[in-house]
Scaffold this active site. Structure first.
Site, short mmCIF file in Angstrom:
data_model
loop_
_atom_site.label_atom_id
_atom_site.label_comp_id
_atom_site.label_asym_id
_atom_site.label_seq_id
_atom_site.Cartn_x
_atom_site.Cartn_y
_atom_site.Cartn_z
N GLU A 106 29.84 49.21 10.79
CA GLU A 106 28.79 49.47 11.77
C GLU A 106 29.48 50.01 13.01
OE1 GLU A 106 28.85 44.76 12.63
OE2 GLU A 106 27.42 45.64 11.27
N TYR B 205 34.07 59.03 10.47
CA TYR B 205 33.59 58.36 9.26
C TYR B 205 32.87 59.34 8.34
CZ TYR B 205 34.58 54.26 12.13
OH TYR B 205 35.18 53.32 12.94
#
Length: 152
Positions: A104, A116
Site C-alpha cells: 500500500e 511499482y
C-alpha cells in the site's frame, strides 16, 4: 557506490533516523526492533561508503508477501537507491517461492506508484483515509509471479 545487504540489529539506529526523516507517522524504535525479532520479516539495508542511506522491509507469509516499508535518506532520493532495494526484495522473494506481493502506498506518492507500475504491479483498490498527517487514501497494489521467473 551503493551496497545492498541484509540489515542487522546494528542498523536499527540508521533505520530509525531514515524512518523519522521520511514519514509523517514513522514507526517507533520498538516497532523497528520487532522486525528483527521474528522469522517472517526480512530487512534490507542500502549503504554507501559512509553510512546507511536506505532500507526496506518485507513480511513473508508464503506464498504471499507484503512490502512493509521502504525509505531512502531524503538527500539521497532520485539516485535509484529505492529501486535497488526493491529489486533486492523481489529477488529474495523469488528464492522463497513467493507468488503474490502486496503493498500500500500514499495516493500522493507518485514516484513510488510509478516505480511499482514499472515493476509490473497492478492497482487493486484503495483504503479510504488510511494514512494520517495528512489524512490520505492508500493505493493497494499487487504483483503476481505466475511464470516462476525472477520477480525483478
Amino acid at each position: 557506490m551503493i551496497n545492498i545487504r541484509e540489515a542487522t540489529e546494528n542498523d536499527i539506529d540508521g533505520i530509525f533516523n531514515i524512518e523519522n526523516s521520511s514519514f509523517t507517522v514513522p514507526w517507533s524504535r520498538e516497532m523497528i526492533e520487532e522486525t528483527f525479532e521474528n522469522n517472517y520479516t526480512k530487512v534490507f539495508a542500502a549503504e554507501d561508503e559512509e553510512a546507511l542511506v536506505g532500507y526496506a522491509s518485507v513480511g513473508l507469509m508464503v506464498p504471499d508477501a507484503e512490502l512493509l516499508s521502504i525509505a531512502v535518506e531524503p538527500n539521497r532520493r532520485r539516485e535509484g537507491i529505492g529501486e535497488m532495494l526493491f529489486d533486492s526484495i523481489l529477488a529474495y522473494l523469488d528464492k522463497k517461492d513467493v507468488s503474490d506481493l502486496f503493498l500500500e502506498v500514499r495516493e500522493s506518492n507518485e514516484a513510488a506508484i510509478e516505480l511499482y507500475l514499472k515493476k509490473g504491479f497492478e492497482v487493486i483498490g484503495k483504503r479510504k483515509q488510511y494514512y494520517q498527517k495528512p489524512v490520505e487514501d492508500a493505493v493497494l497494489m499487487h504483483y503476481k509471479n505466475e511464470s516462476g521467473e525472477i520477480l525483478c
